[in-house]
Design a protein around this motif. Structure first.
Motif, PDB file in Angstrom:
ATOM      1  N   ARG A 119      33.540  33.863  43.071  1.00  0.00           N
ATOM      2  CA  ARG A 119      34.710  34.314  43.381  1.00  0.00           C
ATOM      3  C   ARG A 119      35.205  35.844  43.682  1.00  0.00           C
ATOM      4  O   ARG A 119      35.778  35.931  44.345  1.00  0.00           O
ATOM      5  CB  ARG A 119      35.264  34.060  41.774  1.00  0.00           C
ATOM      6  N   LYS A 159      37.608  29.957  45.825  1.00  0.00           N
ATOM      7  CA  LYS A 159      38.602  29.281  44.914  1.00  0.00           C
ATOM      8  C   LYS A 159      38.450  27.960  44.751  1.00  0.00           C
ATOM      9  O   LYS A 159      38.086  27.244  45.857  1.00  0.00           O
ATOM     10  CB  LYS A 159      40.040  29.834  45.159  1.00  0.00           C
ATOM     11  N   LEU A 171      44.946  32.540  45.437  1.00  0.00           N
ATOM     12  CA  LEU A 171      44.081  33.726  45.492  1.00  0.00           C
ATOM     13  C   LEU A 171      45.018  34.974  45.809  1.00  0.00           C
ATOM     14  O   LEU A 171      45.756  34.768  46.728  1.00  0.00           O
ATOM     15  CB  LEU A 171      42.987  33.543  46.380  1.00  0.00           C
TER      16      LEU A 171
END
Length: 99
Positions: free
Chosen positions: A80, A86, A92
């Motif tokens: 991540r 994600k 995000l």
């Protein structure tokens, strides 16, 4: 008057002249002269310090790799943060600080 009359006798010796020329050649003219040897020793020292640095970095990377392959939570965190991965249901947001 002869130009070399005041020189000592050993200076006129063939072996002394040849030895002096050889010594001069080896110290200053040859490809492995005195100055080159000093610079090569300095370069060797810097390369050895770089080698030590890269050995330490290699150990760090191997340790991180071992941790990532054994710990799933750490692997997910790494993916991540580093690769901005994600889940499909997540949004995000990337925060960039200006320094």
């Amino acid at each position: 008057m002869k130009p070399f009359a005041k020189l000592p006798k050993f200076v006129k010796n063939y072996y002394f002249l040849f030895g002096s020329f050889f010594l001069f050649w080896m110290l200053f003219v040859d490809s492995n002269d005195f100055v080159s040897q000093i610079s090569l020793k300095q370069k060797k020292g810097s390369l050895e310090s770089q080698k030590q640095y890269y050995i330490e970095k290699k150990q760090e990377v191997l340790q991180d790799r071992e941790e990532l392959t054994t710990n799933q939570v750490l692997l997910e965190k790494f993916a991540r943060e580093k690769y901005l991965m994600k889940k499909s249901s997540e949004d995000l947001f990337i925060v960039v600080s200006e320094d």
